[in-house]
Write an enzyme that holds these catalytic residues in place. Structure first.
Site, mmCIF file in Angstrom:
data_model
loop_
_atom_site.group_PDB
_atom_site.id
_atom_site.type_symbol
_atom_site.label_atom_id
_atom_site.label_comp_id
_atom_site.label_asym_id
_atom_site.label_seq_id
_atom_site.Cartn_x
_atom_site.Cartn_y
_atom_site.Cartn_z
ATOM 1 C CE1 TYR A 49 7.968 -8.434 -1.000
ATOM 2 C CE2 TYR A 49 10.253 -8.143 -1.678
ATOM 3 C CZ TYR A 49 9.316 -8.477 -0.711
ATOM 4 O OH TYR A 49 9.742 -8.850 0.527
ATOM 5 C CG ASP A 103 3.919 -4.103 5.368
ATOM 6 O OD1 ASP A 103 4.481 -4.448 6.424
ATOM 7 O OD2 ASP A 103 4.381 -3.243 4.601
ATOM 8 N NE ARG A 149 6.037 -0.549 4.188
ATOM 9 C CZ ARG A 149 6.240 -0.257 5.466
ATOM 10 N NH1 ARG A 149 5.774 0.861 5.975
ATOM 11 N NH2 ARG A 149 6.921 -1.078 6.244
ATOM 12 C CG ASP A 207 1.394 1.610 3.232
ATOM 13 O OD1 ASP A 207 0.446 2.296 3.635
ATOM 14 O OD2 ASP A 207 1.903 0.703 3.920
#
Length: 285
Positions: A66, A38, A167, A80
């Site tokens: 991550y 993203d 997310r 988000d």
């Protein structure tokens, strides 16, 4: 230039824009990334350059890692912090309660892809539909969370299979805690078997750095190598399969992939199939 480039994508750029900038800096015509990040996300963005773009789905590892920020008490339409706030709730959960809730998301789970995602459905990207105010039913799909650790009350570390939406994971965590949550930041620290420490920034590329480049055959190094004769190399390059009785492969197993080399450099990948080494993917410049 035929190789894998490990880019540390900056915040604010789409993956497509990051690839385009790298392509312009390097002066090449063809490049493509192996997994979308993203715009708000940073970190490891593997980019295949030149003829290497044809090998994307054949890279051995597609798992990711991550570090993600969590904002408890807020839910948004994009899941988000960049999205429109849908609800705010008071937060009174403890670290122990967060740790306990995380337990239900480790291992194999099912996720519903978020509407604001690059996944296609019915020929359209879900985010294109979402921007029109259209929400469609999405089928839950299986993903696997290998590692899920709470770093502090605002950050988690995740190692997961390809296709996992962080997310969505955080949104589901917020639901489990009863206060809601959205993702506040995201940094990909590992992709395709390579960590953030191997990456190069766009600024470093502009300055002529040769860091971050991995030869294509090295990126495919988990596949065993096979060396063939010049005559066989001509046949292989022209699309012909090779008789396994004439190729030096120990214990050939049906369906396995092999890196193929002639007297020239790396030629491509071959697949053992019906007593032959058939072409899985040829390298073209």
């Amino acid at each position: 230039m035929t190789s894998l480039l490990l880019l540390d994508k900056p915040e604010g750029l789409t993956s497509f824009s990051a690839v385009a900038r790298a392509r312009r800096i390097l002066g090449i015509k063809k490049a493509g990334h192996t997994g979308t990040l993203d715009p708000m996300a940073t970190g490891v963005l593997p980019i295949l350059l030149g003829g290497a773009t044809r090998f994307s789905e054949l890279l051995p590892s597609h798992d990711k890692a991550y570090v993600a920020g969590i904002r408890l008490g807020i839910t948004t339409d994009t899941l988000d912090i960049t999205g429109q706030v849908l609800e705010e709730r008071p937060v009174s959960v403890t670290r122990e309660e967060i740790e306990q809730a995380l337990g239900q998301f480790r291992g194999k789970i099912r996720q519903v892809p978020p509407m604001y995602s690059a996944k296609s459905q019915g020929g359209q990207r879900l985010y294109e539909l979402a921007r029109q105010g259209i929400e469609v039913e999405r089928e839950a799909r299986a993903v696997e969370i290998f590692t899920l650790d709470l770093l502090d009350e605002a950050n988690i570390y995740v190692e997961c299979s390809a296709g996992t939406y962080i997310r969505s994971l955080i949104d589901d965590l917020g639901r489990a805690l009863g206060c809601g949550a959205c993702m506040s930041s995201l940094r990909r620290t590992k992709a395709n078997g390579y960590g953030i420490e191997r990456c190069v920034t766009l600024e470093q590329l502009e300055q002529g750095s040769d860091a971050g480049f991995i030869a294509l055959d090295q990126a495919l190094a988990s596949y065993p190598a096979v060396h063939i004769t010049p005559t066989q190399a001509v046949r292989f390059r022209n699309g012909g399969a090779l008789d396994l009785t004439r190729v030096q492969i120990q214990n050939p197993a049906e369906g396995t992939l092999h890196r193929v080399y002639g007297e020239e450099p790396f030629l491509g990948l071959g697949r053992i199939q019906g007593g032959e080494l058939a072409i899985a993917r040829l390298l073209t410049q």
